[in-house]
Design a protein around this motif. Structure first.
Motif, short mmCIF file in Angstrom:
data_model
loop_
_atom_site.label_atom_id
_atom_site.label_comp_id
_atom_site.label_asym_id
_atom_site.label_seq_id
_atom_site.Cartn_x
_atom_site.Cartn_y
_atom_site.Cartn_z
N ARG A 232 24.14 2.96 -62.12
CA ARG A 232 23.90 1.93 -63.13
C ARG A 232 22.41 1.78 -63.43
NH1 ARG A 232 26.69 -2.78 -64.70
NH2 ARG A 232 28.39 -2.16 -63.28
N GLY A 233 22.08 1.76 -64.72
CA GLY A 233 20.72 1.47 -65.15
C GLY A 233 19.73 2.60 -65.00
N GLU A 234 20.19 3.78 -64.57
CA GLU A 234 19.28 4.90 -64.38
C GLU A 234 19.41 5.91 -65.52
OE1 GLU A 234 19.36 6.74 -60.57
OE2 GLU A 234 19.38 4.84 -59.47
N PRO A 235 18.33 6.65 -65.82
CA PRO A 235 18.39 7.65 -66.89
C PRO A 235 19.15 8.89 -66.43
CG PRO A 235 16.28 7.76 -65.81
CD PRO A 235 17.03 6.61 -65.17
N TRP A 236 19.30 9.84 -67.35
CA TRP A 236 20.00 11.08 -67.00
C TRP A 236 19.17 12.31 -67.40
CZ3 TRP A 236 21.28 7.30 -70.35
CH2 TRP A 236 21.23 7.59 -71.71
N LEU A 237 18.44 12.25 -68.50
CA LEU A 237 17.71 13.42 -68.97
C LEU A 237 16.50 12.95 -69.77
CD1 LEU A 237 18.21 16.59 -68.92
CD2 LEU A 237 18.94 16.34 -71.30
N GLN A 238 15.38 13.67 -69.60
CA GLN A 238 14.15 13.33 -70.32
C GLN A 238 13.40 14.62 -70.65
OE1 GLN A 238 11.43 11.00 -67.95
NE2 GLN A 238 10.25 10.30 -69.70
N GLU A 239 12.99 14.75 -71.89
CA GLU A 239 12.27 15.96 -72.28
C GLU A 239 10.86 15.94 -71.68
OE1 GLU A 239 11.06 18.65 -76.16
OE2 GLU A 239 11.85 16.63 -76.47
N ILE A 240 10.41 17.11 -71.27
CA ILE A 240 9.10 17.23 -70.63
C ILE A 240 8.34 18.40 -71.24
CG2 ILE A 240 9.74 16.20 -68.42
CD1 ILE A 240 10.18 19.06 -67.36
N ALA A 241 7.05 18.43 -70.93
CA ALA A 241 6.21 19.60 -71.21
C ALA A 241 5.80 20.19 -69.86
CB ALA A 241 4.98 19.19 -72.00
N VAL A 242 5.90 21.50 -69.73
CA VAL A 242 5.54 22.16 -68.47
C VAL A 242 4.27 22.97 -68.67
CG1 VAL A 242 7.92 22.25 -67.64
CG2 VAL A 242 7.03 24.13 -69.01
N PRO A 243 3.49 23.16 -67.62
CA PRO A 243 2.25 23.95 -67.75
C PRO A 243 2.56 25.43 -67.97
CG PRO A 243 2.68 23.43 -65.45
CD PRO A 243 3.70 22.67 -66.24
N ALA A 244 1.56 26.16 -68.35
CA ALA A 244 1.74 27.60 -68.60
C ALA A 244 2.09 28.33 -67.32
CB ALA A 244 0.48 28.19 -69.22
N GLU A 245 1.57 27.85 -66.20
CA GLU A 245 1.85 28.49 -64.92
C GLU A 245 2.20 27.42 -63.89
OE1 GLU A 245 2.03 31.67 -64.47
OE2 GLU A 245 1.23 32.26 -66.44
N MET A 246 3.23 27.69 -63.12
CA MET A 246 3.59 26.84 -61.99
C MET A 246 4.58 27.63 -61.13
SD MET A 246 6.23 24.06 -63.71
CE MET A 246 6.98 23.55 -62.16
N ASP A 247 4.99 27.07 -60.03
CA ASP A 247 5.96 27.73 -59.18
C ASP A 247 7.34 27.51 -59.78
OD1 ASP A 247 7.59 28.76 -57.26
OD2 ASP A 247 6.77 27.61 -55.59
N TRP A 248 7.77 28.48 -60.59
CA TRP A 248 9.02 28.33 -61.32
C TRP A 248 10.24 28.34 -60.40
CZ3 TRP A 248 7.67 26.61 -65.77
CH2 TRP A 248 6.50 27.06 -66.39
N SER A 249 10.07 28.85 -59.20
CA SER A 249 11.20 28.90 -58.27
C SER A 249 11.63 27.51 -57.82
CB SER A 249 10.88 29.76 -57.05
OG SER A 249 9.88 29.16 -56.25
N LYS A 250 10.79 26.51 -58.06
CA LYS A 250 11.14 25.13 -57.71
C LYS A 250 12.00 24.47 -58.79
CE LYS A 250 7.03 24.26 -54.86
NZ LYS A 250 7.80 24.23 -53.59
N THR A 251 12.16 25.16 -59.93
CA THR A 251 12.95 24.59 -61.02
C THR A 251 14.43 24.88 -60.81
OG1 THR A 251 12.78 26.55 -62.44
CG2 THR A 251 11.01 24.93 -62.58
N GLY A 252 15.26 24.20 -61.58
CA GLY A 252 16.70 24.39 -61.48
C GLY A 252 17.39 23.20 -60.86
N LEU A 253 18.69 23.07 -61.14
CA LEU A 253 19.43 21.89 -60.70
C LEU A 253 19.61 21.81 -59.20
CD1 LEU A 253 22.23 21.55 -63.42
CD2 LEU A 253 20.21 20.12 -63.08
#
Length: 393
Positions: A232-253
């Motif tokens: 209750r009362g919490e969001p579900w999805l929010q658009e973001i901007a990501v940097p050109a480089e980061m540890d992409w392996s940390k992404t994903g559900l």
């Protein structure tokens, strides 16, 4: 729709069964003998012999149902292609109109069950165009056909018995009830078992009518989502901007960090501020495409529907209906054709990865396998398969 398929779109399946079932559901064989077995089972669940005879009177196999069950190609589309196809300005306009028309119902749904109106509006729109397209398949015949078919009998046989229980209660007409090809009924497309467990008489007329009553449909949908674990009362999805480089392996559900940790890595909300708490960075079309942070409520929506592209689109649509801007498409790398995706899945499977069926659909298992292979090969591990990756394999 309780996580099988919708009146307008076809997707994967999930089921929560509340009725007792046989240890191994029988399927196939002579259709008349199969129906006789269903009648006996319905009587074991409380129907009289006369009621069972009345429920199954005139039942027939529907070849259109089996054809639809084998054709689920729409979910081979990318997120942007699918979203652009189903989120039209007309649907946004109608969504605003319906939000105003049923304002009191949405307020009640949020008060009683904590589910935001944007989420209910999005599923209402995508499932049946706000009740206008509910399907034209005889529901009983569809369920019996799929129960007889030996591909997923354990999924559909309990739904036949649930529909028989609804008939016993006076809330199901086996000859006239129509809906989606996989047996969902009503404006938010719910299966019979879910109607039994989550049906709400939203308009106070003494019956649960998900086809004719928007109040019943919306309140029932809200109750079902709440029961899936909605916060209750919490969001579900929010658009973001990501940097050109980061540890992409940390992404994903399957990976979650605090919003403060994401911020330290250079992830920023496209508008507004982070809601706080934990979230997963979601890159539906890779690091060069649109990006979101998925909060815990996002994962709850997979209990409604198992398709990644459908759930992501519905969740994004829900934010649009609550005022979020249109997503920035960015410039994603070209993806794979259906044939290429199948070839990729075969290669991944040959390397020991569980990608599920070889169906050309970029689902959760295929994404996870792609990300692991990308990391192993020293590529940006953003889980987006490209022709270059296919060639490397």
């Amino acid at each position: 729709m309780r996580s099988i398929l919708s009146a307008s779109f076809m997707t994967a399946m999930c089921l929560s069964v509340s009725l007792p079932v046989t240890a191994q559901a029988q399927c196939g064989g002579n259709f008349s003998s199969f129906v006789a077995g269903l009648k006996a089972e319905a009587q074991r669940h409380g129907l009289s012999a006369a009621q069972a005879d009345a429920f199954f009177k005139g039942v027939r196999q529907d070849s259109r149902v089996l054809k639809a069950d084998r054709a689920q190609g729409v979910f081979r589309m990318s997120f942007l292609d699918f979203a652009n196809r189903v989120i039209s300005q007309n649907r946004l306009t109608n969504g605003a109109r319906m939000a105003q028309k049923y304002d009191a119902i949405f307020d009640r749904a949020e008060r009683d069950y904590g589910v935001s109106r944007g989420v209910l509006l999005a599923f209402w729109a995508l499932e049946t165009d706000f009740g206008q397209v509910q399907g034209d398949f005889n529901t009983r015949d569809a369920l019996v056909t799929l129960a007889h078919d030996c591909r997923r009998p354990q999924l559909f046989r309990p739904q036949v018995i649930a529909a028989a229980e609804l008939f016993k209660r006076g809330d199901f007409d086996p000859a006239r009830t129509i809906g989606a090809w996989a047996g969902e009924v009503g404006q938010v497309q719910m299966l019979p078992d879910d109607i039994l467990r989550n049906g709400v008489d939203g308009d106070g007329d003494g019956h649960v009518d998900l086809k004719g009553s928007s109040a019943d449909a919306l309140m029932s949908g809200a109750r079902m989502i709440a029961g899936m674990g909605w916060r209750r009362g919490e969001p579900w999805l929010q658009e973001i901007a990501v940097p050109a480089e980061m540890d992409w392996s940390k992404t994903g559900l399957n990976r979650s960090l605090s919003t403060a940790e994401w911020a330290r890595m250079g992830v920023k909300p496209r508008s507004g501020a982070f809601a706080g708490g934990q979230g997963s960075v979601l890159l539906p079309m890779g690091r060069k495409g649109p990006a979101f942070i998925a909060y815990p409520n996002f994962k709850v929506l997979f209990e409604w529907n198992k398709s990644f592209v459908y759930v992501t689109t519905a969740a994004y649509f829900a934010t649009r209906l609550e005022g979020a801007p249109r997503v920035d498409p960015q410039s994603p790398e070209p993806g794979l054709s259906v044939a290429q995706m199948k070839a990729l899945q075969q290669k991944l499977q040959a390397q020991g990865f569980d990608v599920g069926p070889i169906d050309g659909i970029l689902g959760e298992k295929t994404r996870e396998a792609v990300q692991r292979v990308q990391k192993r090969l020293g590529l940006p591990a953003d889980a987006w398969p490209t022709p270059a990756l296919l060639q490397r394999l």
